[in-house]
Motif scaffolding. Structure first.
Motif, mmCIF file in Angstrom:
data_model
loop_
_atom_site.group_PDB
_atom_site.id
_atom_site.type_symbol
_atom_site.label_atom_id
_atom_site.label_comp_id
_atom_site.label_asym_id
_atom_site.label_seq_id
_atom_site.Cartn_x
_atom_site.Cartn_y
_atom_site.Cartn_z
ATOM 1 N N SER A 55 46.750 32.982 40.875
ATOM 2 C CA SER A 55 46.434 34.225 41.591
ATOM 3 C C SER A 55 44.935 34.479 41.486
ATOM 4 N N GLU A 56 44.320 34.742 42.629
ATOM 5 C CA GLU A 56 42.859 34.778 42.711
ATOM 6 C C GLU A 56 42.313 36.184 42.939
ATOM 7 N N LEU A 57 41.171 36.451 42.302
ATOM 8 C CA LEU A 57 40.347 37.644 42.548
ATOM 9 C C LEU A 57 39.075 37.156 43.243
ATOM 10 N N GLU A 58 38.862 37.599 44.448
ATOM 11 C CA GLU A 58 37.775 37.075 45.274
ATOM 12 C C GLU A 58 36.394 37.323 44.677
ATOM 13 N N THR A 59 36.153 38.511 44.164
ATOM 14 C CA THR A 59 34.844 38.857 43.610
ATOM 15 C C THR A 59 35.014 39.368 42.188
ATOM 16 N N ALA A 60 34.677 38.518 41.229
ATOM 17 C CA ALA A 60 34.729 38.902 39.814
ATOM 18 C C ALA A 60 33.294 39.006 39.308
ATOM 19 N N ASN A 91 34.355 56.730 29.840
ATOM 20 C CA ASN A 91 34.381 58.197 30.020
ATOM 21 C C ASN A 91 35.069 58.616 31.315
ATOM 22 N N GLY A 92 36.135 57.886 31.650
ATOM 23 C CA GLY A 92 36.964 58.263 32.791
ATOM 24 C C GLY A 92 36.602 57.620 34.118
ATOM 25 N N VAL A 93 35.540 56.838 34.181
ATOM 26 C CA VAL A 93 35.117 56.211 35.437
ATOM 27 C C VAL A 93 35.877 54.900 35.647
ATOM 28 N N LEU A 94 36.404 54.719 36.854
ATOM 29 C CA LEU A 94 37.097 53.487 37.217
ATOM 30 C C LEU A 94 36.350 52.786 38.344
ATOM 31 N N PHE A 95 36.469 51.458 38.386
ATOM 32 C CA PHE A 95 35.856 50.668 39.455
ATOM 33 C C PHE A 95 36.881 49.680 39.989
ATOM 34 N N ALA A 96 36.956 49.570 41.327
ATOM 35 C CA ALA A 96 37.835 48.594 41.980
ATOM 36 C C ALA A 96 36.984 47.413 42.456
ATOM 37 N N PRO A 97 37.280 46.181 41.994
ATOM 38 C CA PRO A 97 36.382 45.042 42.237
ATOM 39 C C PRO A 97 36.677 44.255 43.516
ATOM 40 N N TRP A 98 36.848 44.930 44.622
ATOM 41 C CA TRP A 98 37.255 44.263 45.869
ATOM 42 C C TRP A 98 36.103 44.273 46.872
ATOM 43 N N LEU A 99 34.983 43.702 46.476
ATOM 44 C CA LEU A 99 33.772 43.814 47.290
ATOM 45 C C LEU A 99 33.858 43.030 48.598
ATOM 46 N N HIS A 100 34.732 42.053 48.670
ATOM 47 C CA HIS A 100 34.871 41.256 49.903
ATOM 48 C C HIS A 100 36.350 41.043 50.215
ATOM 49 N N ASN A 113 40.559 41.244 49.221
ATOM 50 C CA ASN A 113 41.329 40.792 48.064
ATOM 51 C C ASN A 113 42.490 39.912 48.507
ATOM 52 N N ARG A 114 42.926 39.022 47.608
ATOM 53 C CA ARG A 114 44.028 38.105 47.902
ATOM 54 C C ARG A 114 45.288 38.395 47.105
#
Length: 535
Positions: free
Chosen positions: A311-316, A368-377, A379-380
């Protein structure tokens, strides 16, 4: 007696050329890196110049031989580890007809829709094509980024150029031709086209699938094992590289196939995680398994005795590159100009990434509560959506850069946990996970991943070179130094182990629940903002 070999790790951002000595173990003698461009185009395009790969190979090889006083006659074999699912269309002389379309290219939305979605459907896919693909390959070209749709995009949009196509190659296959003059594709790359029949007694491109998807079967090259000697270095290639004519060239493999070998994760049930420009979770399994819901398939690897449940993450790591260039810029500018940084600090921060890791080391788990979604290009896996994009969530008035950078790293780890949990629905992943790629160089990342996953993380020596090491193992098999790729586990030892911090894990368990809602809650908005732009 040591065997000296050269491996080429052909990534998205550059070629790393390594000289290894192979005896009872595999030792790095020297390495050199040269970068090149990835061109991002409107509508989801991502392209590279194939000759940039070759020129980087040529220059780094010559530089290594000269700077380390290595004679061409000492090199007993060459091989490759490379990015996969690219599309390199060449003429009968092996010359590229256009820039290569990267695995990241997502332009073929119309081709994907017309080729797989139209007609009687199951799970949104054409029933007839779905059934035939599952019977033959146990996988489906369900992603708009799968290379068959890139091929169809060129056929539709560049018909005059398409008429001149002689062969469809992947990245390393183009370079294998430059070295030997042979048009071949290793089994793992052939399978990645999703037109290859891996069943015992067949092991060739499927004429049925090619016809079904409108691909000219004569465009497909001969298929060879990863450990096969494809040919020998031609006089022209030898002169360009500064090597001996006739040097054996072995097939090698794609990054998804060989990085696990270089990690020493080769036994059934072994799980490894790769953190480079892209990222993935991969577990060795004994049979083909498909999870269409979570976009996880069992792919053919370099070692064809098993499969990689992948299973792949396109932008890590690409997310960290983005952070370096666009978010940490002011701090990095200060660092480069040597302002407010003592000599002792400067010696500690050997790279900008080291400096970023140092800057965020005191940020608490959960940022401190901040989340980031790593789907810059897009997602698969565990969901397929070329329209998905990165986002920061829950920024407050007191949020600073350090929390945001820390959240990016956590977001990558959260996504890898999502993929690992999806794999656990179908297979048993390992309790101790090998982590390789450039991300494994930072102890902060290793510990964070252990905390997020709740698993022990193991690293090996030179984890950023795992693909190159895997290619060296391929040569070792080809030269008869070892019997099979299974012996990689004995050659590659664990260097460090990280166990979960239970207090941090509790924070991550809580925040992970929210992380998984980010895509579902924003799916419609992603489509509204990006579908038209990607069309």
């Amino acid at each position: 007696m040591s065997h000296y070999v050269i491996t080429y790790d052909v990534g998205t951002s550059g070629v790393k050329t390594c000289v290894y000595a192979i005896d009872e173990s595999i030792k790095l003698v020297a390495s050199s890196m040269e970068g090149y461009k990835l061109t991002i185009l409107e509508g989801g395009g991502a392209e590279q110049e194939p000759m940039d790969w070759w020129h980087a190979m040529r220059r780094t090889t010559r530089q290594l031989l000269q700077s380390h006083d290595i004679a061409a006659e000492q090199i007993q074999g060459l091989s490759f580890c490379a990015q996969m699912q690219g599309l390199v269309l060449v003429d009968q002389h092996g010359e590229p007809l256009r820039r290569a379309m990267s695995y990241m290219d997502s332009r073929a939305v119309r081709e994907h829709r017309e080729g797989l979605v139209h007609g009687l459907r199951v799970s949104g896919m054409n029933l007839r094509k779905l059934a035939q693909s599952l019977i033959i390959t146990r996988a489906v070209p369900a992603s708009v980024k799968d290379p068959v749709w890139k091929y169809k995009w060129v056929q539709r949009n560049e018909p005059a150029l398409f008429e001149r196509v002689y062969k469809w190659l992947d990245v390393k296959e183009f370079l294998l031709h430059r070295c030997t003059g042979e048009f071949v594709m290793t089994e793992d790359s052939a399978y990645a086209t999703l037109l290859y029949d891996p069943r015992e007694g067949r092991k060739q491109f499927s004429a049925r699938l090619c016809k079904l998807f409108g691909v000219a079967v004569e465009h497909m090259p001969k298929v060879v094992p990863s450990t096969a000697q494809v040919g020998k270095l031609t006089s022209e290639a030898a002169e360009a590289l500064g090597l001996r004519e006739g040097t054996p060239v072995f097939g090698g493999g794609g990054d998804a196939a060989l990085i696990g070998v270089g990690a020493g994760a080769v036994a059934q049930g072994d799980t490894h995680i790769y953190l480079g420009t892209s990222g993935w979770v991969s577990t060795v399994v004994g049979k083909q398994i498909l999870d269409a819901k979570h976009m996880i398939a069992s792919i053919v690897g370099a070692n064809t005795t098993g499969f990689h449940y992948f299973s792949e993450l396109e932008t890590a790591g690409k997310c960290l590159e983005w952070v370096k260039n666009h978010l940490a810029l002011d701090e990095i500018g200060v660092y480069l100009e040597k302002k407010q940084i003592s000599d002792s600090q400067e010696s500690i921060h050997r790279s900008l990434y080291d400096y970023m890791m140092h800057a965020i080391k005191d940020v608490p788990a959960g940022s401190n509560g901040v989340l980031f979604a790593p789907w810059l290009h897009g997602n698969r896996s565990p969901f397929e959506d070329p329209n998905a994009r990165g986002l920061f969530f829950n920024i407050g008035i007191d949020t600073g850069k350090t929390e945001m950078i820390h959240a990016v790293l956590e977001g990558i780890c959260y996504h890898l946990r999502w993929q690992l949990e999806a794999q656990d629905l179908k297979v048993k992943t390992s309790s101790a996970i090998r982590l390789v790629g450039g991300g494994a160089l930072a102890p902060l990342t290793c510990q964070m991943l252990a905390d997020v996953l709740g698993r022990e993380i193991e690293t090996v020596d030179s984890p950023q070179n795992a693909g190159a090491i895997g290619a060296a193992v391929v040569i070792a098999v080809g030269l008869g130094c070892i019997a099979s790729l299974d012996e990689a586990k004995q050659l590659i030892k664990v260097k460090a182990r990280y166990t979960p911090n239970l207090a941090n894990k509790a924070v991550y368990d809580h925040d992970f629940v929210v992380f998984k809602t980010l895509y579902r809650n924003n799916k419609k908005a992603f489509s509204m903002l990006n579908a038209q732009r990607n069309a």
